[in-house]
Design an enzyme around this catalytic site. Structure first.
Site, PDB file in Angstrom:
ATOM      1  N   ARG A  27       0.817  -1.219   0.000  1.00  0.00           N
ATOM      2  CA  ARG A  27       0.000   0.000   0.000  1.00  0.00           C
ATOM      3  C   ARG A  27       0.854   1.274   0.000  1.00  0.00           C
ATOM      4  O   ARG A  27       0.344   2.384  -0.102  1.00  0.00           O
ATOM      5  CB  ARG A  27      -0.909   0.027   1.230  1.00  0.00           C
ATOM      6  N   TRP A  74       2.917   6.132   1.995  1.00  0.00           N
ATOM      7  CA  TRP A  74       3.193   6.531   0.610  1.00  0.00           C
ATOM      8  C   TRP A  74       2.809   7.998   0.562  1.00  0.00           C
ATOM      9  O   TRP A  74       1.636   8.343   0.689  1.00  0.00           O
ATOM     10  CB  TRP A  74       2.350   5.698  -0.336  1.00  0.00           C
ATOM     11  N   ASN A 100      -4.496   7.027   7.010  1.00  0.00           N
ATOM     12  CA  ASN A 100      -4.472   6.751   5.561  1.00  0.00           C
ATOM     13  C   ASN A 100      -5.567   7.606   4.938  1.00  0.00           C
ATOM     14  O   ASN A 100      -6.716   7.536   5.368  1.00  0.00           O
ATOM     15  CB  ASN A 100      -4.762   5.266   5.323  1.00  0.00           C
ATOM     16  N   GLU A 477      -2.289  -3.194 -22.442  1.00  0.00           N
ATOM     17  CA  GLU A 477      -1.914  -3.785 -21.154  1.00  0.00           C
ATOM     18  C   GLU A 477      -0.471  -4.286 -21.182  1.00  0.00           C
ATOM     19  O   GLU A 477       0.266  -4.142 -20.198  1.00  0.00           O
ATOM     20  CB  GLU A 477      -2.900  -4.917 -20.800  1.00  0.00           C
ATOM     21  N   HIS A 500      -0.294   6.863 -38.663  1.00  0.00           N
ATOM     22  CA  HIS A 500      -0.774   8.230 -38.421  1.00  0.00           C
ATOM     23  C   HIS A 500       0.161   8.988 -37.480  1.00  0.00           C
ATOM     24  O   HIS A 500      -0.243   9.980 -36.868  1.00  0.00           O
ATOM     25  CB  HIS A 500      -2.199   8.190 -37.885  1.00  0.00           C
ATOM     26  N   LYS A 597      -0.257  -0.014  -4.638  1.00  0.00           N
ATOM     27  CA  LYS A 597      -1.263  -0.987  -5.084  1.00  0.00           C
ATOM     28  C   LYS A 597      -2.666  -0.396  -5.185  1.00  0.00           C
ATOM     29  O   LYS A 597      -3.362  -0.641  -6.151  1.00  0.00           O
ATOM     30  CB  LYS A 597      -1.262  -2.178  -4.117  1.00  0.00           C
TER      31      LYS A 597
HETATM   32  C1  F6R Z   1      -1.338  -1.630 -13.101  1.00  0.00           C
HETATM   33  C2  F6R Z   1      -2.273  -1.454 -11.998  1.00  0.00           C
HETATM   34  C3  F6R Z   1      -3.058  -0.201 -11.939  1.00  0.00           C
HETATM   35  C4  F6R Z   1      -4.481  -0.489 -11.439  1.00  0.00           C
HETATM   36  C5  F6R Z   1      -5.250   0.828 -11.221  1.00  0.00           C
HETATM   37  C6  F6R Z   1      -6.686   0.583 -10.820  1.00  0.00           C
HETATM   38  O1  F6R Z   1      -0.725  -2.883 -13.043  1.00  0.00           O
HETATM   39  O2  F6R Z   1      -2.403  -2.286 -11.152  1.00  0.00           O
HETATM   40  O3  F6R Z   1      -3.073   0.448 -13.160  1.00  0.00           O
HETATM   41  O4  F6R Z   1      -5.125  -1.289 -12.382  1.00  0.00           O
HETATM   42  O5  F6R Z   1      -4.619   1.575 -10.237  1.00  0.00           O
HETATM   43  O6  F6R Z   1      -6.756  -0.167  -9.652  1.00  0.00           O
HETATM   44  P1  F6R Z   1      -8.076  -0.908  -9.211  1.00  0.00           P
HETATM   45  O7  F6R Z   1      -8.331  -1.987 -10.183  1.00  0.00           O
HETATM   46  O8  F6R Z   1      -7.774  -1.409  -7.836  1.00  0.00           O
HETATM   47  O9  F6R Z   1      -9.181   0.110  -9.227  1.00  0.00           O
END
Ligand code: F6R
Length: 602
Positions: A27, A74, A100, A477, A500, A597
């Protein structure tokens, strides 16, 4: 974005807290701190750096006491340094807390409190909370009452754990738009931002809702409303995740373990949703206006969802990044809208804001979520779980392929309700989906050759990922995975866009990863590949059609999977390639720099 843990019981609190912080590091991990104590004396240790280093440097494990709280940070307000690390205290040092979230009105509160003589030590928004409680305590002997009055003055999001030196038998935990869960043990209590932090001690949990706080002693817990102080009835849930599922299981990194877990995760996504999908599909079928919102990888799943719904249910959904949607769509949403929010964590601030906006405007909201009990599931009218299990690596892998699985099932069943596609076609897709976990197992066998390919590519500066139709989200992705963990510049785009503009960037040896499943657009893809090759690009082609090996410099043979299911299978080699490149370049793929995360702030 931060992780919180708290403990009260008979164990050495510092041990529980440090172990919990390690599990919450996903986190945020720029600084950390711990406070523990018995009686009214408290020991606070904190600093900038990773938990393991800090635990050695500050000797966290020497801290005495059987109650305490900890934090892994963070940074949002105030750079990551020793002073800005949590916990923060009031002027007396008796009120100690970790936070947090973001306090939006902290600047004005800080100004007001400074004028009243409070001395601030950090640049954080958090410290204001401790001083605010201290101020309220001047007109009340009751700490809980003072805390409630103070917290009512805050604007923004906050999950808090609070220790008050004069109340050695208890801890306070608060939730408002940032996650917090209680863990109920036997003569001991836990609280954390997420369940794995204390799962080794108890699997009995109580999910706090927004605007609630808990008063916790070693053998009791009470949840109350923040605005009135009235007690709230809460259920105790049993979590079925084992701790083992949240550990690395012998892999060098969580990310690799999670990539390998995908066959299992996809099976669970299919079987865990058998009951719900049909019901939800009938709901979707009622709406002409369907809007997908999400961020990052989940946004790429939304793009795949759009292709699937177009192709099968003959619906044309709108796909928006939640951060754009929340400010641009206010007037465009009404009760005729179905908003489908895709979020693995269920805590992404922009996605939650988009959901709340849609609810305010009377729309129906469906959430596709991985984390059980997360905020998104509380806002949504309907929830589908992806059943991927906890994902610790910052880069989304198994949560993405399970999102794709759920979206495929939804598109197929919506098509069945609307009768937009012949039944035999739907039946063959249902069957084929059941084989996808085996196809993923097959592509996992490519791991060794992808590691060798990574060796060859590790010093390249730019990558391009191209696809067409349902291959586009895979290209996007693949590029995102590479950028976020290997720190190599990468662009994902639809192959038709190449000429383009982006073609100008192609020169000798630039890798172009081409997603080319068999299907209507295969020949078009081959033309785009030829275009790139003519500019000197190194073509890495992924296809189930062997003839691609004639044009590709490196050919990655994929199994024969239906084109509409290809996103789930084709992304896996791209995850592995990004993983190996990250490791070869000396990075930690589980904890990419500058990322966390769950993005619980805007
Ligand atoms: C990339 C990644 C992020 C999440 C984004 C949304 O690997 O993990 O781009 O996909 O922060 O997170 P969620 O899905 O938790 O809303």
């Amino acid at each position: 974005m931060c992780g919180i843990i708290g403990y009260i019981g008979d164990r050495k609190a510092c041990e529980v807290i440090v172990r919990g912080l390690k599990r919450l590091e996903y986190r945020g991990y720029d600084s950390a701190g711990v406070v523990t104590g018995d009686g009214s004396s408290l020991d606070i240790r904190k600093g900038a750096g990773r938990i393991d280093d800090l635990a050695k440097r500050l000797r966290f494990l020497d801290m005495k006491g059987t109650r305490g709280i900890g934090h892994t940070r963070w940074a949002t307000h105030g750079v990551p340094n020793d002073t800005n690390a949590h916990p923060h205290t009031d002027c007396t040092g008796k009120i100690v807390l970790v936070h947090n979230g973001i306090i939006e009105n902290f600047a004005e509160l800080r100004e007001e409190l400074s004028q009243r003589g409070h001395v601030f030590r950090s640049d954080t928004d958090t410290e204001v909370i401790a001083h605010l409680i201290e101020e309220e305590l001047k007109s009340s002997d009751d700490f809980e009452e003072a805390m409630r009055r103070a917290l009512k003055k805050l604007k923004g999001s906050f999950a808090l754990a609070i220790v008050y030196a004069d109340e050695p038998d208890r801890l306070y935990f608060v939730r408002n738009e940032s996650p917090l869960v209680l863990g109920i043990g036997n003569e001991e209590m836990f609280a954390a931002s997420d369940v794995p932090a204390f799962l080794e001690y108890t699997n009995k949990v109580v999910f706090l809702d927004d605007g609630e706080y808990a008063v916790v002693t070693k053998d009791s817990w009470t949840v109350k409303k923040l605005d009135t102080g009235e007690p709230v009835e809460k259920g105790v849930h049993e979590i079925s995740w084992t701790l083992d599922m949240a550990e690395k299981a012998g892999f060098p990194h969580f990310m690799l373990k999670e990539i390998y877990e995908q066959p299992r995760a996809i099976r669970d996504a299919i079987h865990g949703n058998r009951e719900t999908i049909g019901r939800v599909a009938r709901e979707i079928a009622n709406y002409d206006r369907v809007i997908f919102v999400a961020m990052g990888t989940s946004y790429h799943a939304a793009i795949a969802g759009k292709y699937l719904f177009q192709k099968l249910a003959k619906k044309i959904p709108i796909v928006e990044e939640a951060s754009e949607f929340r400010y641009e769509f206010e007037d465009l949403i009404d009760e005729n809208t179905l908003l489908i929010a895709i979020t693995q964590s269920g805590e992404t601030a922009d996605t939650l804001a988009a959901m709340k906006l849609a609810k305010r405007r009377g729309a129906k909201v469906l959430a596709i979520v991985n984390v059980v009990g997360s905020m998104a599931t509380r806002i949504a009218d309907l929830t589908i779980y992806t059943h991927a299990g906890p994902e610790i690596g910052v880069a989304a892998t198994k949560t993405y392929t399970t999102q794709l699985t759920v979206l495929t099932m939804l598109a197929v069943e919506t098509a069945a309700v609307l009768d937009t596609v012949p039944l035999e076609r739907l039946e063959s897709l249902r069957k084929a989906l059941l084989s996808v976990p085996e196809f993923v197992e097959k592509v996992l066998e490519l791991d060794g050759s992808l590691a060798e390919l990574a060796e060859e590519l590790k010093d390249r500066r730019d990558f391009f990922y191209i696809g067409r139709g349902i291959g586009v989200p895979t290209a996007l992705e693949g590029a995102l995975k590479l950028k976020e963990i290997s720190y190599i510049h990468a662009e994902g785009l639809s192959a038709g866009e190449l000429k383009h503009g982006p073609l100008a960037l192609l020169e000798d040896g630039v890798p172009v990863v081409a997603i080319a499943p068999d299907g209507r657009l295969f020949d078009k893809m081959v033309s785009n590949i030829e275009e790139s090759k003519a500019r000197g690009a190194m073509i890495i082609g992924l296809s189930n059609r062997g003839e691609l090996s004639k044009v590709a410099d490196v050919f990655i043979q994929t199994p024969d999977v239906d084109e509409l299911l290809s996103p789930i299978v084709y992304v896996v080699p791209l995850q592995l390639l990004a993983y190996h490149l990250s490791v070869l370049r000396g990075n930690d793929p589980d904890k990419p720099r500058n990322l966390a995360k769950s993005v619980t702030v805007e």
